[in-house]
Each structure stands twice: as structure tokens, then as C-alpha cells.
Design an enzyme around this catalytic site. Structure first.
Site, short mmCIF file in Angstrom:
data_model
loop_
_atom_site.label_atom_id
_atom_site.label_comp_id
_atom_site.label_asym_id
_atom_site.label_seq_id
_atom_site.Cartn_x
_atom_site.Cartn_y
_atom_site.Cartn_z
N ASP A 18 0.83 -1.21 0.00
CA ASP A 18 0.00 0.00 0.00
C ASP A 18 0.86 1.26 0.00
O ASP A 18 1.96 1.27 0.58
CB ASP A 18 -0.91 -0.02 1.23
N GLY A 19 0.35 2.31 -0.63
CA GLY A 19 1.02 3.61 -0.57
C GLY A 19 1.54 4.14 -1.89
O GLY A 19 2.15 5.22 -1.93
N GLY A 21 -0.11 5.39 -4.42
CA GLY A 21 -0.81 6.62 -4.80
C GLY A 21 -0.25 7.82 -4.04
O GLY A 21 0.02 8.88 -4.63
N ARG A 22 -0.08 7.65 -2.72
CA ARG A 22 0.44 8.77 -1.91
C ARG A 22 1.89 9.09 -2.28
O ARG A 22 2.30 10.24 -2.29
CB ARG A 22 0.32 8.41 -0.41
N ARG A 31 -1.10 8.72 -10.19
CA ARG A 31 -1.04 7.51 -9.37
C ARG A 31 -0.31 6.36 -10.10
O ARG A 31 0.39 5.57 -9.47
CB ARG A 31 -2.45 7.07 -8.98
N HIS A 35 2.48 3.33 -9.09
CA HIS A 35 2.39 1.88 -9.32
C HIS A 35 3.64 1.37 -10.06
O HIS A 35 4.14 0.28 -9.76
CB HIS A 35 1.12 1.54 -10.11
N TRP A 67 -11.48 -2.78 -8.84
CA TRP A 67 -12.17 -2.41 -10.10
C TRP A 67 -12.93 -1.10 -9.94
O TRP A 67 -13.26 -0.45 -10.92
CB TRP A 67 -13.16 -3.50 -10.51
N ARG A 69 -11.86 1.61 -8.77
CA ARG A 69 -11.00 2.79 -8.92
C ARG A 69 -11.29 3.49 -10.26
O ARG A 69 -11.91 2.90 -11.14
CB ARG A 69 -9.53 2.35 -8.86
N LEU A 129 11.49 -20.17 -5.07
CA LEU A 129 10.51 -19.29 -4.41
C LEU A 129 9.16 -19.42 -5.11
O LEU A 129 9.09 -19.36 -6.33
CB LEU A 129 10.99 -17.82 -4.50
C1 FPP Z 1 -1.99 0.02 -3.40
O1 FPP Z 1 -1.52 1.35 -3.29
C2 FPP Z 1 -1.39 -0.63 -4.56
C3 FPP Z 1 -2.07 -1.26 -5.57
C4 FPP Z 1 -3.54 -1.36 -5.61
C5 FPP Z 1 -1.38 -1.84 -6.72
C6 FPP Z 1 -0.17 -2.66 -6.41
C7 FPP Z 1 0.56 -2.90 -7.67
C8 FPP Z 1 1.89 -2.82 -7.79
C9 FPP Z 1 2.85 -2.62 -6.69
C10 FPP Z 1 2.40 -2.93 -9.19
C11 FPP Z 1 3.32 -4.03 -9.50
C12 FPP Z 1 2.89 -5.37 -9.11
C13 FPP Z 1 3.23 -6.48 -9.79
C14 FPP Z 1 3.04 -7.80 -9.13
C15 FPP Z 1 3.78 -6.45 -11.15
P1 FPP Z 1 -2.59 2.53 -3.40
O2 FPP Z 1 -2.76 2.86 -4.84
O3 FPP Z 1 -3.84 2.14 -2.68
O4 FPP Z 1 -1.85 3.70 -2.65
P2 FPP Z 1 -2.52 4.82 -1.73
O5 FPP Z 1 -3.11 4.13 -0.53
O6 FPP Z 1 -1.35 5.70 -1.37
O7 FPP Z 1 -3.55 5.53 -2.56
#
Ligand code: FPP
Length: 251
Positions: A18-19, A21-22, A31, A35, A67, A69, A129
Site C-alpha cells: 500500500d502507498g 498513490g500517496r 497515481r 504503481h 475495479w 478505482r 521461491l
Molecule cells: C496500493 O496502493 C497498490 C495497488 C492497488 C497496486 C499494487 C501494484 C503494484 C505494486 C504494481 C506491481 C505489481 C506487480 C506484481 C507487477 P494505493 O494505490 O492504494 O496507494 P494509496 O493508498 O497511497 O492511494
């Protein structure tokens, strides 16, 4: 069952990344930029697990709720997954990583779903792994699909309803063949599990860090492992019982 985690590395680590976006917002970027940066942190996590001998790593990449979002963000994430499959799979394969996508894959575009199935087939013989990537996944969905299998098995007369127990259901969840979940990490400062691995979390140790996912490096993960190593895992027993059974084990 293990009484103490002291000195041990988890056999199975799960991460809510998580994080992103921030992290992007702090840099006044979209955002999707976050990612993409998050993908680099995924590489770090894989290398970390390979280096520590952690057998299974389960990452929450896209929940069944994601979905909802904004369409542009969902599109950017899908493109990122397609590109990641094109770019990363060979390297992962060379490193002995077995890739598995868990979740309801039916909802994805055929090309993306095909890419996921190909990556799974290509790496299925690897043993260094297990990398499980949860996409369109929800813990409740996982339990519900095991329950559906139970209903069908009973209806076909393969098993008596009374024989459907925790062990049977556990064997029909997505990660049935993998070690029990030892450690759950959530980055980004929120303290919730967000419908991830609900069944498997029953006796996992939980670790929360404020670090935003794109900033996660091997040092952050090492801190989590050090914290885990200091935990006493009681699995419902008393501390005295755990100490006694550890003494017996080492006697
Ligand atoms: C949550 O952060 C993150 C996601 C919903 C996407 C996670 C995807 C990746 C890390 C991309 C790569 C992954 C692979 C396996 C190739 P958020 O968008 O909710 O952040 P926020 O809470 O700051 O808004």
C-alpha cells in the site's frame, strides 16, 4: 506448529503493497507513476525472499474491490501487469521463481489472462521461491469458492456433508499447497487486512509499517523479519506451555 519465531525466517510471507498513490502524490505525479515505482519494490521483495530462503511470497497486486478505482487507473494497472509479464518473467524464471496468479482470472482481458496462464505454465517446475500474485482476489471469494466446491462434491456423492471440515476447506483454497502464512506485512500506514488471505491470517503474525510501498527496500523488510523473530507464537497455548515444548524439542 512452531512455538517461537526466534531466529527463524518465515516460510510464507504475505504483503499488502500500500502507498503507491500517496508516493506519487508527494511527487505531484499521477497515481500510475506510483504503481510503476511499486514494481521496482516488488523486485526488491523477490530478491530479499530469495536471499533469505523464504519459500513463499504472496503479494496483493489487485483486489476484487480495486475495479471500483477510476477507469484510467485500472487501465494503467492492467498495462503495468501486461508489461511486467513481458519483461520480468524470464528473469524470475532464471532465478528459480515459480509464479502463480491467485484470484478470479476470468474478469481479465483474454490477452492478459493468457499471459498469466503462460507465465504460470512456464515457471511451474521452479522451486527457489513461490511467488503468488493475488489479482482480482478477495479472501471472502477464496473461502466462498471452496464452499462451492464442497457443495458440488457433496451433491456428486463424493463426500458426506459431515466430512466437510476445516481441513477439507483449507485444502480447497488458492494456497492450499503452500506453507501456512507466518508473516503478514502491510506498508503505507493503514492497520487493516482489506479482505486479503482471511483464512490464512488466523495465526499469522501481523506487521505494519508507515513506509510507502515504492520506498520499501531490503532494509525495511529486514526490520519486519527482525520483529517477527522476536515474537512468541502461541497458537492458543499459554506462554509456559510454549516454553516447555521448546525445551522438550531441544532436550
Ligand atoms: C496500493 O496502493 C497498490 C495497488 C492497488 C497496486 C499494487 C501494484 C503494484 C505494486 C504494481 C506491481 C505489481 C506487480 C506484481 C507487477 P494505493 O494505490 O492504494 O496507494 P494509496 O493508498 O497511497 O492511494
Amino acid at each position: 506448529m512452531t512455538g517461537s519465531a526466534a531466529g527463524r525466517v518465515p516460510r510464507h510471507l504475505a504483503i499488502v503493497m500500500d502507498g503507491n498513490g500517496r508516493w506519487a502524490k508527494q511527487r505531484r505525479r499521477p497515481r500510475s507513476f506510483g504503481h510503476r515505482a511499486g514494481q521496482k519494490a516488488v523486485r526488491q521483495a523477490v530478491e530479499f525472499c530469495l536471499g533469505k530462503g523464504i519459500g513463499s511470497l504472496t503479494l496483493f497486486a489487485f483486489s476484487s474491490e480495486n475495479w471500483q478505482r477510476p477507469p484510467a487507473e485500472v487501465r494503467a494497472l492492467m498495462e503495468l501487469f501486461v508489461r511486467a509479464l513481458e519483461r520480468e518473467v524470464d528473469q524470475l524464471h532464471q532465478n528459480g521463481v515459480r509464479i502463480r496468479f491467485i484470484g478470479n482470472l476470468d474478469a481479465f482481458e483474454p490477452a492478459l489472462r493468457e499471459g498469466m496462464l503462460k507465465a504460470m505454465a512456464h515457471t511451474r517446475g521452479n522451486t527457489a521461491l513461490n511467488m503468488n500474485v493475488a489479482v482480482n482476489y478477495g479472501g471472502r471469494w477464496d473461502i466462498a469458492q471452496a464452499a462451492q466446491m464442497a457443495v458440488h462434491a457433496v451433491a456428486r456423492g463424493e463426500i458426506a456433508a459431515e466430512a466437510i471440515d476445516e481441513a477439507w476447506l483449507g485444502q480447497h483454497l488458492c494456497l492450499a499447497d503452500q506453507p501456512p502464512l507466518d508473516l503478514f506485512i502491510r506498508t503505507g500506514g493503514e492497520h487493516r487486512v482489506s479482505n486479503f488471505l482471511l483464512w490464512q491470517l488466523a495465526y499469522a503474525e501481523l506487521y505494519f509499517t508507515d513506509t510507502l510501498w515504492p520506498d520499501v527496500d531490503q532494509a525495511v523488510l529486514a526490520d519486519a523479519l527482525a520483529d517477527y523473530a522476536g515474537r512468541e507464537r502461541r497458537f492458543g497455548r499459554t506462554g509456559a506451555q510454549v516454553t516447555r515444548s521448546l525445551k522438550d524439542t531441544h532436550a
